[in-house]
Design a protein around this motif. Structure first.
Motif, PDB file in Angstrom:
ATOM      1  N   ILE A 169       1.009  -1.341  -0.170  1.00 14.57           N
ATOM      2  CA  ILE A 169      -0.368   0.019   0.183  1.00 14.57           C
ATOM      3  C   ILE A 169       1.186   1.012  -0.109  1.00 14.57           C
ATOM      4  CG2 ILE A 169      -2.240  -0.735   1.129  1.00 14.57           C
ATOM      5  CD1 ILE A 169      -1.118  -0.094   3.863  1.00 14.57           C
ATOM      6  N   GLU A 170       2.685   0.890  -0.145  1.00 14.29           N
ATOM      7  CA  GLU A 170       3.077   2.122  -0.113  1.00 14.29           C
ATOM      8  C   GLU A 170       4.237   1.656  -0.596  1.00 14.29           C
ATOM      9  OE1 GLU A 170       5.222   5.224   3.697  1.00 14.29           O
ATOM     10  OE2 GLU A 170       5.424   3.092   3.567  1.00 14.29           O
ATOM     11  N   ALA A 171       4.530   2.649  -2.428  1.00 13.80           N
ATOM     12  CA  ALA A 171       5.091   2.241  -2.922  1.00 13.80           C
ATOM     13  C   ALA A 171       6.905   2.849  -2.210  1.00 13.80           C
ATOM     14  CB  ALA A 171       4.820   2.980  -3.896  1.00 13.80           C
ATOM     15  N   GLY A 172       7.635   2.219  -2.438  1.00 12.98           N
ATOM     16  CA  GLY A 172       9.012   2.602  -1.695  1.00 12.98           C
ATOM     17  C   GLY A 172       9.236   2.290  -0.444  1.00 12.98           C
ATOM     18  N   GLY A 173       8.159   1.771  -0.617  1.00 16.15           N
ATOM     19  CA  GLY A 173       7.648   1.172   1.640  1.00 16.15           C
ATOM     20  C   GLY A 173       8.702   0.369   2.047  1.00 16.15           C
ATOM     21  N   VAL A 174       8.684   0.734   3.368  1.00 17.65           N
ATOM     22  CA  VAL A 174       9.904  -0.254   4.002  1.00 17.65           C
ATOM     23  C   VAL A 174       9.783  -0.912   3.389  1.00 17.65           C
ATOM     24  CG1 VAL A 174      10.478  -1.044   6.219  1.00 17.65           C
ATOM     25  CG2 VAL A 174       9.880   1.634   5.987  1.00 17.65           C
ATOM     26  N   ALA A 175      10.903  -2.358   3.392  1.00 17.78           N
ATOM     27  CA  ALA A 175      11.314  -3.019   3.435  1.00 17.78           C
ATOM     28  C   ALA A 175      10.548  -4.778   4.121  1.00 17.78           C
ATOM     29  CB  ALA A 175      12.866  -3.877   2.658  1.00 17.78           C
ATOM     30  N   CYS A 176       9.878  -5.598   3.567  1.00 18.71           N
ATOM     31  CA  CYS A 176       9.644  -6.224   5.027  1.00 18.71           C
ATOM     32  C   CYS A 176      10.177  -7.534   4.599  1.00 18.71           C
ATOM     33  CB  CYS A 176       7.530  -6.594   3.421  1.00 18.71           C
ATOM     34  SG  CYS A 176       6.842  -7.860   5.159  1.00 18.71           S
ATOM     35  N   TYR A 177       9.926  -8.927   5.282  1.00 21.43           N
ATOM     36  CA  TYR A 177      10.421 -10.219   5.293  1.00 21.43           C
ATOM     37  C   TYR A 177      10.263 -10.607   4.688  1.00 21.43           C
ATOM     38  CZ  TYR A 177       6.378 -12.723   7.621  1.00 21.43           C
ATOM     39  OH  TYR A 177       5.180 -12.816   8.074  1.00 21.43           O
ATOM     40  N   CYS A 178       8.531 -10.632   4.120  1.00 25.17           N
ATOM     41  CA  CYS A 178       8.006 -11.009   2.479  1.00 25.17           C
ATOM     42  C   CYS A 178       8.732 -11.195   1.658  1.00 25.17           C
ATOM     43  CB  CYS A 178       6.359 -11.444   2.483  1.00 25.17           C
ATOM     44  SG  CYS A 178       6.358  -9.416   1.857  1.00 25.17           S
ATOM     45  N   GLY A 179       9.631 -10.032   1.265  1.00 26.82           N
ATOM     46  CA  GLY A 179      10.370  -9.391   0.018  1.00 26.82           C
ATOM     47  C   GLY A 179       9.830  -8.345  -0.449  1.00 26.82           C
ATOM     48  N   LYS A 180       8.489  -8.359  -0.593  1.00 24.11           N
ATOM     49  CA  LYS A 180       8.226  -6.621  -0.805  1.00 24.11           C
ATOM     50  C   LYS A 180       8.535  -5.612   0.261  1.00 24.11           C
ATOM     51  CE  LYS A 180       3.702  -8.785  -1.068  1.00 24.11           C
ATOM     52  NZ  LYS A 180       4.231 -10.214  -0.987  1.00 24.11           N
ATOM     53  N   ALA A 181       8.172  -4.871  -0.791  1.00 21.12           N
ATOM     54  CA  ALA A 181       7.948  -3.653   0.292  1.00 21.12           C
ATOM     55  C   ALA A 181       7.370  -2.251   0.779  1.00 21.12           C
ATOM     56  CB  ALA A 181       9.185  -3.053   0.140  1.00 21.12           C
ATOM     57  N   GLY A 182       6.079  -1.674   1.467  1.00 24.83           N
ATOM     58  CA  GLY A 182       5.483  -1.261   2.416  1.00 24.83           C
ATOM     59  C   GLY A 182       4.560  -1.974   1.790  1.00 24.83           C
ATOM     60  N   CYS A 183       4.369  -3.301   2.439  1.00 22.70           N
ATOM     61  CA  CYS A 183       3.669  -3.722   2.463  1.00 22.70           C
ATOM     62  C   CYS A 183       2.337  -3.070   3.780  1.00 22.70           C
ATOM     63  CB  CYS A 183       3.654  -5.438   2.750  1.00 22.70           C
ATOM     64  SG  CYS A 183       4.318  -6.562   2.245  1.00 22.70           S
ATOM     65  N   VAL A 184       1.276  -3.961   4.093  1.00 19.15           N
ATOM     66  CA  VAL A 184       0.433  -3.364   4.938  1.00 19.15           C
ATOM     67  C   VAL A 184       0.893  -3.542   6.069  1.00 19.15           C
ATOM     68  CG1 VAL A 184      -1.856  -3.848   6.222  1.00 19.15           C
ATOM     69  CG2 VAL A 184      -1.422  -3.916   3.977  1.00 19.15           C
ATOM     70  N   GLU A 185       2.050  -4.397   6.543  1.00 16.41           N
ATOM     71  CA  GLU A 185       2.165  -4.947   7.826  1.00 16.41           C
ATOM     72  C   GLU A 185       3.453  -4.228   8.164  1.00 16.41           C
ATOM     73  OE1 GLU A 185       4.874  -8.518   9.408  1.00 16.41           O
ATOM     74  OE2 GLU A 185       2.699  -8.837   9.034  1.00 16.41           O
ATOM     75  N   THR A 186       3.947  -2.752   7.286  1.00 14.57           N
ATOM     76  CA  THR A 186       5.517  -2.312   7.829  1.00 14.57           C
ATOM     77  C   THR A 186       4.581  -1.332   8.458  1.00 14.57           C
ATOM     78  OG1 THR A 186       5.529  -2.285   5.061  1.00 14.57           O
ATOM     79  CG2 THR A 186       6.649  -3.868   6.052  1.00 14.57           C
ATOM     80  N   VAL A 187       3.659  -0.934   7.449  1.00 12.73           N
ATOM     81  CA  VAL A 187       2.895   0.644   7.420  1.00 12.73           C
ATOM     82  C   VAL A 187       1.872   0.750   8.618  1.00 12.73           C
ATOM     83  CG1 VAL A 187       1.994   2.051   6.772  1.00 12.73           C
ATOM     84  CG2 VAL A 187       3.017   0.806   5.295  1.00 12.73           C
ATOM     85  N   ILE A 188       1.570  -0.482   9.095  1.00 11.93           N
ATOM     86  CA  ILE A 188       0.182   0.150  10.507  1.00 11.93           C
ATOM     87  C   ILE A 188       0.083  -1.039  10.906  1.00 11.93           C
ATOM     88  CG2 ILE A 188      -1.157   0.996   9.239  1.00 11.93           C
ATOM     89  CD1 ILE A 188      -3.172  -0.549   8.083  1.00 11.93           C
ATOM     90  N   SER A 189       1.445  -1.539  11.201  1.00 10.22           N
ATOM     91  CA  SER A 189       1.396  -3.032  12.378  1.00 10.22           C
ATOM     92  C   SER A 189       1.860  -2.081  14.275  1.00 10.22           C
ATOM     93  CB  SER A 189       2.315  -3.461  12.116  1.00 10.22           C
ATOM     94  OG  SER A 189       3.208  -3.263  11.703  1.00 10.22           O
ATOM     95  N   GLY A 190       1.640  -2.175  15.018  1.00 12.55           N
ATOM     96  CA  GLY A 190       2.419  -1.788  15.944  1.00 12.55           C
ATOM     97  C   GLY A 190       3.483  -1.064  15.709  1.00 12.55           C
ATOM     98  N   LYS A 191       4.253  -2.525  15.342  1.00 10.41           N
ATOM     99  CA  LYS A 191       5.923  -2.161  14.991  1.00 10.41           C
ATOM    100  C   LYS A 191       5.828  -0.461  14.064  1.00 10.41           C
ATOM    101  CE  LYS A 191      10.216  -4.834  13.241  1.00 10.41           C
ATOM    102  NZ  LYS A 191      10.555  -5.445  13.594  1.00 10.41           N
ATOM    103  N   GLY A 192       5.479  -0.345  12.691  1.00  9.66           N
ATOM    104  CA  GLY A 192       5.619   0.158  12.090  1.00  9.66           C
ATOM    105  C   GLY A 192       5.273   0.763  12.411  1.00  9.66           C
ATOM    106  N   LEU A 193       4.074   1.516  13.274  1.00  8.67           N
ATOM    107  CA  LEU A 193       4.310   2.253  13.707  1.00  8.67           C
ATOM    108  C   LEU A 193       4.948   3.371  14.624  1.00  8.67           C
ATOM    109  CD1 LEU A 193       0.366   2.225  14.041  1.00  8.67           C
ATOM    110  CD2 LEU A 193       0.692   3.485  12.120  1.00  8.67           C
ATOM    111  N   GLU A 194       5.815   2.473  15.499  1.00  4.08           N
ATOM    112  CA  GLU A 194       6.276   2.785  16.061  1.00  4.08           C
ATOM    113  C   GLU A 194       7.482   3.295  15.911  1.00  4.08           C
ATOM    114  OE1 GLU A 194       4.230  -0.103  20.117  1.00  4.08           O
ATOM    115  OE2 GLU A 194       6.788  -1.208  18.873  1.00  4.08           O
ATOM    116  N   GLN A 195       8.143   2.696  14.556  1.00  9.15           N
ATOM    117  CA  GLN A 195       8.568   2.886  13.219  1.00  9.15           C
ATOM    118  C   GLN A 195       8.807   4.682  13.331  1.00  9.15           C
ATOM    119  OE1 GLN A 195       9.784  -0.422  10.740  1.00  9.15           O
ATOM    120  NE2 GLN A 195      11.128  -1.526  13.164  1.00  9.15           N
ATOM    121  N   TYR A 196       7.882   4.195  12.227  1.00 11.23           N
ATOM    122  CA  TYR A 196       7.232   5.789  12.239  1.00 11.23           C
ATOM    123  C   TYR A 196       7.692   6.555  13.146  1.00 11.23           C
ATOM    124  CZ  TYR A 196       4.911   9.102   9.448  1.00 11.23           C
ATOM    125  OH  TYR A 196       4.349  10.494   8.386  1.00 11.23           O
ATOM    126  N   PHE A 197       7.031   6.988  14.124  1.00  6.53           N
ATOM    127  CA  PHE A 197       6.965   7.923  15.184  1.00  6.53           C
ATOM    128  C   PHE A 197       7.919   7.853  15.280  1.00  6.53           C
ATOM    129  CE2 PHE A 197       7.340   9.051  19.750  1.00  6.53           C
ATOM    130  CZ  PHE A 197       7.453  10.150  19.649  1.00  6.53           C
TER     131      PHE A 197
END
Length: 304
Positions: A169-197
């Protein structure tokens, strides 16, 4: 028909067994440590120990057992995949459990078990008992989800139905363990939100999500920006699900799902991306808490 239905929730740190009767009442429940660091065979033995302990206490052994797992049994290869408890990946978990217990087993991803329990026993039963389609989300450290159609968990031909957390959902976003980048999990998970803050506030140490929420309420700019990002991307990601599945109810579990303001902003965030002028899908908190996984596992072996 069996008098009892048995479910086991296989987690990274604990294994829990629950036995339910035909009235959906839990009659027995025990948990033990997983001890995954001691290896796959050791964990299989721990499951056997737990089930036998419960059987001895109840005076009856299960005819079948449902299992909630931190991954998926690949229907093509017959082995586990996508497990964050990595010692399970590549293993014939269903066959090994059947050999250990001597009875048939049914496996489902833990997010499917969450969705199934909240549908049959939890909040969906309370607010929309005739729901045809339910989407259950677990938004915690990661993001998982499950789909229930006509009171049955949906698996899909690859066994990945509901893997909403790994759509980009975020082109060019944070790398995900699945091999893609900008996954929902990297953006709006608790960990993703903490990293963004942490990035926005320019602080050296991570800040817990609950504290970020409190700081936002006090007007802290980086915290407010973090929650606005949550609302925006949650709306975009959930709208895609509604456009495809059109669920009656979406149940949002996990730590991120405890943020009350998420529900206040959900409709406004979803509508710009929705192929419909109004939002009728109900977006709600779960009812069963950490009971959902093991209760949903038991529901896997109970007829609808």
């Amino acid at each position: 028909m069996s008098q009892f239905y048995w479910g086991v929730d296989l987690g990274g740190t604990k294994i829990e067994c629950a036995v339910m009767n035909t009235e959906d009442q839990c009659v027995l429940r025990h948990r033990i440590d997983t001890e995954g660091e001691q290896g796959y065979e050791h964990v299989i033995g721990r499951i056997g120990l737990l089930v036998n302990t419960c059987a001895n206490e109840l005076g009856v052994f299960p005819a079948r057992v449902g299992f909630g797992t931190p991954g998926t049994l690949d229907p093509a290869t017959g082995v586990m995949k996508n497990c964050n408890s990595t010692f399970l990946n590549g293993r014939t978990l269903d066959r090994d459990l059947e050999a250990e217990l001597g009875v048939p087993v049914v496996l489902a991803n833990d997010a499917n078990c969450f969705a199934l329990a909240e549908t049959r026993l939890g909040v969906v039963k309370d607010i929309c008992p005739d729901a045809q389609v339910v989407f259950g989300i677990i938004m915690g450290t990661g993001v998982g989800s499950g789909i229930v159609v006509h009171n049955q968990a949906l698996y899909g031909c690859h066994g990945i139905a509901g893997e909403w957390g790994h759509n980009v959902i975020e082109a060019g976003g944070v790398a995900c363990y699945c091999g893609k980048a900008g996954c929902v999990e990297t953006v709006i998970s608790g960990k993703g939100l903490e990293q963004y803050f942490q990035q926005q506030a320019k602080v050296s140490a991570p800040v817990p999500l609950q504290q970020i929420v409190a700081m936002s309420a006090q007007g802290e700019p980086a915290a407010q920006k973090t929650l606005e990002r949550l609302y925006s991307y949650f709306g975009k990601a959930v709208a895609q699900v509604i456009n495809i599945l059109d669920p009656d109810v979406i149940v949002v579990g996990g730590g991120v799902g405890n943020i009350d303001s998420l529900y206040e902003h959900a409709e406004q965030a979803i509508l710009p991306h929705l192929f419909n002028p109004v939002l009728n899908t109900r977006i709600v908190k779960p009812k069963l808490g950490d009971s959902a996984g093991v209760f949903g596992a038991a529901m896997l072996v109970k007829p609808n």
